[in-house]
Design a protein around this motif. Structure first.
Motif, PDB file in Angstrom:
ATOM      1  N   GLU A 181       1.119  -1.074  -3.837  1.00  0.00           N
ATOM      2  CA  GLU A 181       1.059   0.383  -3.720  1.00  0.00           C
ATOM      3  C   GLU A 181       0.011   0.939  -4.685  1.00  0.00           C
ATOM      4  O   GLU A 181      -0.174   0.437  -5.792  1.00  0.00           O
ATOM      5  N   LYS A 182      -0.675   1.987  -4.249  1.00  0.00           N
ATOM      6  CA  LYS A 182      -1.695   2.616  -5.091  1.00  0.00           C
ATOM      7  C   LYS A 182      -1.064   3.117  -6.384  1.00  0.00           C
ATOM      8  O   LYS A 182       0.060   3.634  -6.384  1.00  0.00           O
TER       9      LYS A 182
ATOM     10  N   TRP B   3      -3.819   4.408   7.646  1.00  0.00           N
ATOM     11  CA  TRP B   3      -2.978   5.342   6.865  1.00  0.00           C
ATOM     12  C   TRP B   3      -3.296   5.236   5.384  1.00  0.00           C
ATOM     13  O   TRP B   3      -3.454   6.241   4.699  1.00  0.00           O
ATOM     14  N   ARG B   4      -3.414   4.022   4.895  1.00  0.00           N
ATOM     15  CA  ARG B   4      -3.728   3.809   3.484  1.00  0.00           C
ATOM     16  C   ARG B   4      -5.092   4.402   3.129  1.00  0.00           C
ATOM     17  O   ARG B   4      -5.310   4.890   2.012  1.00  0.00           O
TER      18      ARG B   4
ATOM     19  N   ILE C 154      -8.701  -1.461  -0.780  1.00  0.00           N
ATOM     20  CA  ILE C 154      -8.269  -2.817  -0.450  1.00  0.00           C
ATOM     21  C   ILE C 154      -9.532  -3.683  -0.349  1.00  0.00           C
ATOM     22  O   ILE C 154     -10.501  -3.269   0.286  1.00  0.00           O
TER      23      ILE C 154
ATOM     24  N   ALA D 103      -1.298   0.805   9.573  1.00  0.00           N
ATOM     25  CA  ALA D 103      -0.988   0.983   8.152  1.00  0.00           C
ATOM     26  C   ALA D 103      -2.256   0.986   7.301  1.00  0.00           C
ATOM     27  O   ALA D 103      -2.354   1.718   6.311  1.00  0.00           O
ATOM     28  N   LEU D 104      -3.238   0.184   7.683  1.00  0.00           N
ATOM     29  CA  LEU D 104      -4.513   0.151   6.960  1.00  0.00           C
ATOM     30  C   LEU D 104      -5.204   1.513   7.026  1.00  0.00           C
ATOM     31  O   LEU D 104      -5.676   2.040   6.007  1.00  0.00           O
TER      32      LEU D 104
ATOM     33  N   SER E 168      -9.444   2.778   1.330  1.00  0.00           N
ATOM     34  CA  SER E 168      -8.086   2.272   1.122  1.00  0.00           C
ATOM     35  C   SER E 168      -7.912   1.568  -0.218  1.00  0.00           C
ATOM     36  O   SER E 168      -6.792   1.272  -0.622  1.00  0.00           O
TER      37      SER E 168
ATOM     38  N   ARG F 279       3.877   0.762   4.007  1.00  0.00           N
ATOM     39  CA  ARG F 279       3.679   0.035   2.755  1.00  0.00           C
ATOM     40  C   ARG F 279       4.150  -1.420   2.915  1.00  0.00           C
ATOM     41  O   ARG F 279       3.521  -2.347   2.411  1.00  0.00           O
TER      42      ARG F 279
ATOM     43  N   ASP G 274       6.303   6.087   5.766  1.00  0.00           N
ATOM     44  CA  ASP G 274       5.432   5.588   4.703  1.00  0.00           C
ATOM     45  C   ASP G 274       5.938   4.252   4.170  1.00  0.00           C
ATOM     46  O   ASP G 274       5.147   3.349   3.874  1.00  0.00           O
TER      47      ASP G 274
ATOM     48  N   LEU H 116       1.595  -3.579   4.665  1.00  0.00           N
ATOM     49  CA  LEU H 116       0.473  -3.956   3.800  1.00  0.00           C
ATOM     50  C   LEU H 116       0.891  -4.973   2.745  1.00  0.00           C
ATOM     51  O   LEU H 116       0.074  -5.812   2.333  1.00  0.00           O
ATOM     52  N   GLU H 117       2.132  -4.898   2.300  1.00  0.00           N
ATOM     53  CA  GLU H 117       2.619  -5.865   1.305  1.00  0.00           C
ATOM     54  C   GLU H 117       2.569  -7.286   1.874  1.00  0.00           C
ATOM     55  O   GLU H 117       2.418  -8.244   1.118  1.00  0.00           O
TER      56      GLU H 117
END
Length: 442
Positions: free
Chosen positions: A440-441, A389-390, A367, A386-387, A365, A430, A426, A433-434
């Protein structure tokens, strides 16, 4: 009309109301101060003097235990810092002495006065209040909570370290919101730090706070939390000594420590007489492996955590073993080789290798591992999903991560949409995660 007698020419008798009234009207602030500071002065005169032009008189009123609380509230907003400081000291000193019959007054006036002082613009005033209230079992929760979140360490630290009023939820919330530098160390130094608070401190990036936590013998640190600290410990030398001295070390922790601490700390670990038999056997095995690595391993090869079992401890030595990679190093290597697959990670999760699964999610990810740890620790289905998914993994796997890694109840965990798709957009993921500061990547 007969002029008032010269107050200096008569003896001041606080029981003589008329005499006291004449002195209150004196042009000499020294005379008025005598009335203000006398313990038997009538309340109405004290209230009148609370608005005196001379700061020294108002300060005397602020220190007088007989001053009515309405006057204290006035003085808590005084323009002079020294007056407000005096009120803070007196109110905090009187609080433990108030009886149960005065509860109504406490709520209505005393607490209002304390709240005013807790918001004071002068750090010195708030600091005096924090120092005075830090140990009191009957201090108002709202005031203590405000002081605990103060932006000045000199104000928040005494309360964070000592106040019995702060709840586990208060402390965890303060940690999660990122307190002022040094405040987390104060929390870690509290008597009887709870397991959940210790867990929150261990997830932080605060080296000093974790050092204080490990050095606090009354702190309750779960084995899972200790494992998380040990994952990071090779890069944090200040943790090594308190880890070696930590009471009731589990066997696995002893073996892992033996793989990376300095020789003097390894000797200290060997000299401990309180290790249980399994820990002692594991230590012997870990030291033997370390000696073998020192003799035959390539220079600079990192020592990783040591897995040991009854067979390894009781059987004959099979020669030096290959050093065990740290989970993050293993995940990075496998990813570079194109082998960090969902199937491999799922197999590690089934086997209970939590450290590697967390490292793999962090690697894929992009992260940082401490942030991944915080996300998983929330037990929040949307954030955990979400993690995954990332990390570019499937929703089917996200369901397993929710259940196995984050220990989310099956009824609460998110299910796939149409059997295979993520149930959130998506943009929604995002946003999840924010919340943890993940951008964002690129």
């Amino acid at each position: 009309m007969t002029p008032p007698a010269n107050p200096r020419s008569e003896a001041f008798d606080p029981a003589d109301y008329e005499s006291a009234k004449r002195m209150v009207q004196s042009e000499d602030p020294a005379v008025r101060r005598k009335v203000a500071e006398h313990p038997k002065t009538r309340p109405e005169l004290l209230y009148f003097l609370a608005a005196d032009a001379a700061a020294e008189v108002r300060r005397a009123i602020a220190t007088n235990a007989g001053t009515p609380r309405q006057a204290d509230l006035l003085l808590a907003k005084d323009r002079e810092v020294m007056v407000r400081q005096a009120v803070a000291q007196k109110i905090a000193r009187l609080l433990p002495e108030l009886s149960a019959d005065q509860a109504t007054q406490i709520e209505r006036l005393t607490v209002e006065c304390l709240e005013t002082l807790a918001r004071d613009q002068a750090t010195e005033v708030r600091g005096i209040l924090a120092e005075a209230l830090k140990d009191l079992p009957n201090a108002p929760h709202g005031v203590i909570n405000r002081l605990a979140r103060d932006v000045e360490l000199s104000v928040c630290a005494p309360v964070l370290q000592h106040s019995p009023i702060l709840t586990e939820e208060d402390l965890t919330d303060i940690i999660m919101k990122g307190p002022v530098r040094g405040a987390m160390t104060a929390i870690a130094s509290r008597q009887n730090v709870s397991a959940s608070v210790a867990d929150a401190i261990a997830r932080s990036d605060d080296e000093a706070a974790v050092t204080a936590l490990l050095g606090n013998p009354s702190a309750q640190i779960r084995e899972e939390t200790l494992d998380r600290i040990l994952d990071q410990a090779p890069q944090h030398e200040p943790w090594h000594s308190p880890l070696v001295r930590r009471p009731r070390l589990p066997a696995r922790a002893v073996a892992r420590l033996a793989s990376f601490v300095a020789d003097n700390l390894l000797k200290m670990l060997q000299d401990r007489d309180d290790l249980d038999p399994a820990a002692a056997r594991g230590l012997v095995e870990a030291v033997r492996q370390r000696v073998g690595q020192a003799a035959g391993a390539a220079p600079g090869l990192p020592l990783g955590p040591v897995d040991f079992g009854e067979e390894a401890v009781g059987g004959a030595a099979a020669g030096p073993e290959k050093p065990v990679e740290r989970p993050s190093d293993k995940a990075a290597r496998l990813n570079k080789e194109g082998k960090l697959t969902e199937k491999l990670i799922e197999g590690s999760m089934v086997e209970g290798d939590r450290g590697f699964v967390m490292a793999a999610l962090a690697e894929l990810s992009q992260i940082p591992l401490p942030v991944v740890d915080r996300i998983v620790a929330t037990h929040a289905p949307r954030a955990v999903t979400a993690l995954v998914w990332r990390a570019g993994l499937t929703m089917r796997f996200a369901r397993q991560v929710q259940l196995r890694l984050a220990q989310i109840p099956p009824k609460t965990a998110l299910n796939a949409r149409d059997g295979t798709h993520y149930p959130m957009t998506d943009e929604e993921m995002r946003w999840q995660l924010e919340f943890f500061g993940v951008e964002e990547k690129a």
